[in-house]
Design a protein around this motif. Structure first.
Motif, PDB file in Angstrom:
ATOM      1  N   MET A   1       0.765  -1.062  -0.536  1.00 23.97           N
ATOM      2  CA  MET A   1      -0.319  -0.007  -0.486  1.00 23.97           C
ATOM      3  C   MET A   1       0.814   1.132   0.004  1.00 23.97           C
ATOM      4  N   LEU A   2       1.594   1.385   0.794  1.00 28.12           N
ATOM      5  CA  LEU A   2       2.731   2.445   0.636  1.00 28.12           C
ATOM      6  C   LEU A   2       3.043   2.969  -0.807  1.00 28.12           C
ATOM      7  N   LYS A   3       2.846   2.289  -2.003  1.00 32.18           N
ATOM      8  CA  LYS A   3       3.076   2.632  -3.021  1.00 32.18           C
ATOM      9  C   LYS A   3       2.751   4.212  -3.373  1.00 32.18           C
ATOM     10  N   THR A   4       0.871   3.558  -3.407  1.00 33.07           N
ATOM     11  CA  THR A   4      -0.153   4.390  -3.706  1.00 33.07           C
ATOM     12  C   THR A   4      -0.472   5.560  -2.775  1.00 33.07           C
ATOM     13  N   LEU A   5       0.841   5.959  -1.922  1.00 33.58           N
ATOM     14  CA  LEU A   5       0.422   6.490  -1.200  1.00 33.58           C
ATOM     15  C   LEU A   5       1.615   7.143  -1.270  1.00 33.58           C
ATOM     16  N   ILE A  26      11.380   6.758  -1.301  1.00 30.65           N
ATOM     17  CA  ILE A  26      11.408   6.639  -2.640  1.00 30.65           C
ATOM     18  C   ILE A  26      12.227   5.733  -3.302  1.00 30.65           C
ATOM     19  N   GLU A  27      13.108   5.949  -2.442  1.00 31.26           N
ATOM     20  CA  GLU A  27      14.826   4.593  -3.116  1.00 31.26           C
ATOM     21  C   GLU A  27      14.107   3.557  -2.417  1.00 31.26           C
ATOM     22  N   GLN A  28      13.684   2.958  -1.518  1.00 30.04           N
ATOM     23  CA  GLN A  28      13.202   1.912  -1.446  1.00 30.04           C
ATOM     24  C   GLN A  28      12.307   1.291  -1.537  1.00 30.04           C
ATOM     25  N   VAL A  29      11.184   2.065  -2.094  1.00 26.67           N
ATOM     26  CA  VAL A  29      10.521   2.173  -3.425  1.00 26.67           C
ATOM     27  C   VAL A  29      10.863   1.922  -4.851  1.00 26.67           C
ATOM     28  N   LYS A  30      11.252   2.195  -4.942  1.00 30.64           N
ATOM     29  CA  LYS A  30      12.167   2.414  -6.351  1.00 30.64           C
ATOM     30  C   LYS A  30      12.577   0.887  -7.144  1.00 30.64           C
ATOM     31  N   GLN A  31      13.322   0.824  -6.476  1.00 31.31           N
ATOM     32  CA  GLN A  31      14.621  -0.236  -6.852  1.00 31.31           C
ATOM     33  C   GLN A  31      12.941  -2.053  -6.484  1.00 31.31           C
ATOM     34  N   LYS A  35      11.500  -3.761  -9.798  1.00 30.68           N
ATOM     35  CA  LYS A  35      11.957  -5.843 -10.025  1.00 30.68           C
ATOM     36  C   LYS A  35      10.755  -5.997  -9.658  1.00 30.68           C
ATOM     37  N   ASP A  36       9.652  -5.583  -9.162  1.00 27.93           N
ATOM     38  CA  ASP A  36       8.026  -6.982  -9.782  1.00 27.93           C
ATOM     39  C   ASP A  36       7.469  -6.146 -10.823  1.00 27.93           C
ATOM     40  N   GLY A  37       8.021  -5.699 -11.142  1.00 26.91           N
ATOM     41  CA  GLY A  37       7.181  -4.345 -12.027  1.00 26.91           C
ATOM     42  C   GLY A  37       5.717  -4.086 -11.951  1.00 26.91           C
ATOM     43  N   TRP A  38       6.389  -3.229 -11.046  1.00 23.72           N
ATOM     44  CA  TRP A  38       4.922  -2.339 -10.858  1.00 23.72           C
ATOM     45  C   TRP A  38       3.794  -2.443  -9.958  1.00 23.72           C
ATOM     46  N   THR A  59      -0.979   1.620 -13.509  1.00 21.21           N
ATOM     47  CA  THR A  59      -0.945   3.266 -13.499  1.00 21.21           C
ATOM     48  C   THR A  59      -0.498   4.366 -11.636  1.00 21.21           C
ATOM     49  N   TRP A  60      -1.382   3.482 -10.786  1.00 23.62           N
ATOM     50  CA  TRP A  60      -1.301   4.404  -9.698  1.00 23.62           C
ATOM     51  C   TRP A  60      -0.184   4.098  -9.165  1.00 23.62           C
ATOM     52  N   SER A  61       0.119   3.168  -9.463  1.00 22.33           N
ATOM     53  CA  SER A  61       1.376   2.589  -8.755  1.00 22.33           C
ATOM     54  C   SER A  61       2.672   3.303  -9.545  1.00 22.33           C
ATOM     55  N   ILE A  62       2.623   3.780 -10.498  1.00 20.58           N
ATOM     56  CA  ILE A  62       3.496   4.402 -11.559  1.00 20.58           C
ATOM     57  C   ILE A  62       3.831   5.969 -11.231  1.00 20.58           C
ATOM     58  N   SER A  63       2.300   6.117 -11.345  1.00 14.04           N
ATOM     59  CA  SER A  63       1.909   7.604 -11.144  1.00 14.04           C
ATOM     60  C   SER A  63       2.185   8.238  -9.422  1.00 14.04           C
ATOM     61  N   GLY A  64       2.139   7.815  -8.466  1.00 12.65           N
ATOM     62  CA  GLY A  64       2.504   8.165  -7.075  1.00 12.65           C
ATOM     63  C   GLY A  64       3.926   8.160  -7.272  1.00 12.65           C
TER      64      GLY A  64
END
Length: 100
Positions: A1-5, A26-31, A35-38, A59-64
Motif C-alpha cells: 500500500m505504501l506505493k500508492t500513498l 522513494i529509493e526503497q520503493v523504486k528498487q 524489480k517486481d513490475g510495478w 498506473t497508480w503505482s507508477i504515477s504515485g
C-alpha cells in the motif's frame, strides 16, 4: 500500500521538515517496484508480492512514484497538492447588490 500513498508521504515529510525520510522511502520503493513490475499491491505483514492476484504495471503505482519524485526534486510543486491545514477558511463577505 505504501506505493500508492508514497506521494502523500513525501508531501507530509517535506512539510514537516523531513525530506531525507521521503528520499529514503522513494529509493526503497523504486528498487522494489521496478524489480517486481510495478504491481498493484503487496500483501501480508511481511509485504510479500501476491503474484497471481496483483496485476503488474498499474498506473497508480507508477504515477504515485513519479509524483513523489517530482515533489522531492522541486518542493515548489507542493502547492499543487493542498492539505487541509493549508486551506485558509475565510468569512464570506456580504455585500449589497448594485441593483438596489
Amino acid at each position: 500500500m505504501l506505493k500508492t500513498l508514497l506521494w502523500l508521504l513525501t508531501v507530509a515529510c517535506i512539510k514537516t521538515g523531513r525530506p531525507r525520510t521521503a528520499k529514503r522511502a522513494i529509493e526503497q520503493v523504486k528498487q522494489r517496484l521496478s524489480k517486481d513490475g510495478w504491481p498493484e499491491y503487496y500483501d501480508g505483514k511481511a509485504g510479500r508480492y501476491v503474484r497471481k492476484q496483483a496485476r503488474k504495471y498499474q498506473t497508480w503505482s507508477i504515477s504515485g512514484y513519479l509524483v513523489a519524485k517530482l515533489m522531492i526534486e522541486n518542493p515548489a510543486n507542493l502547492s499543487l497538492i493542498p492539505l487541509e491545514e493549508d486551506k485558509k477558511i475565510t468569512e464570506p463577505r456580504l455585500t449589497r447588490s448594485a441593483s438596489f
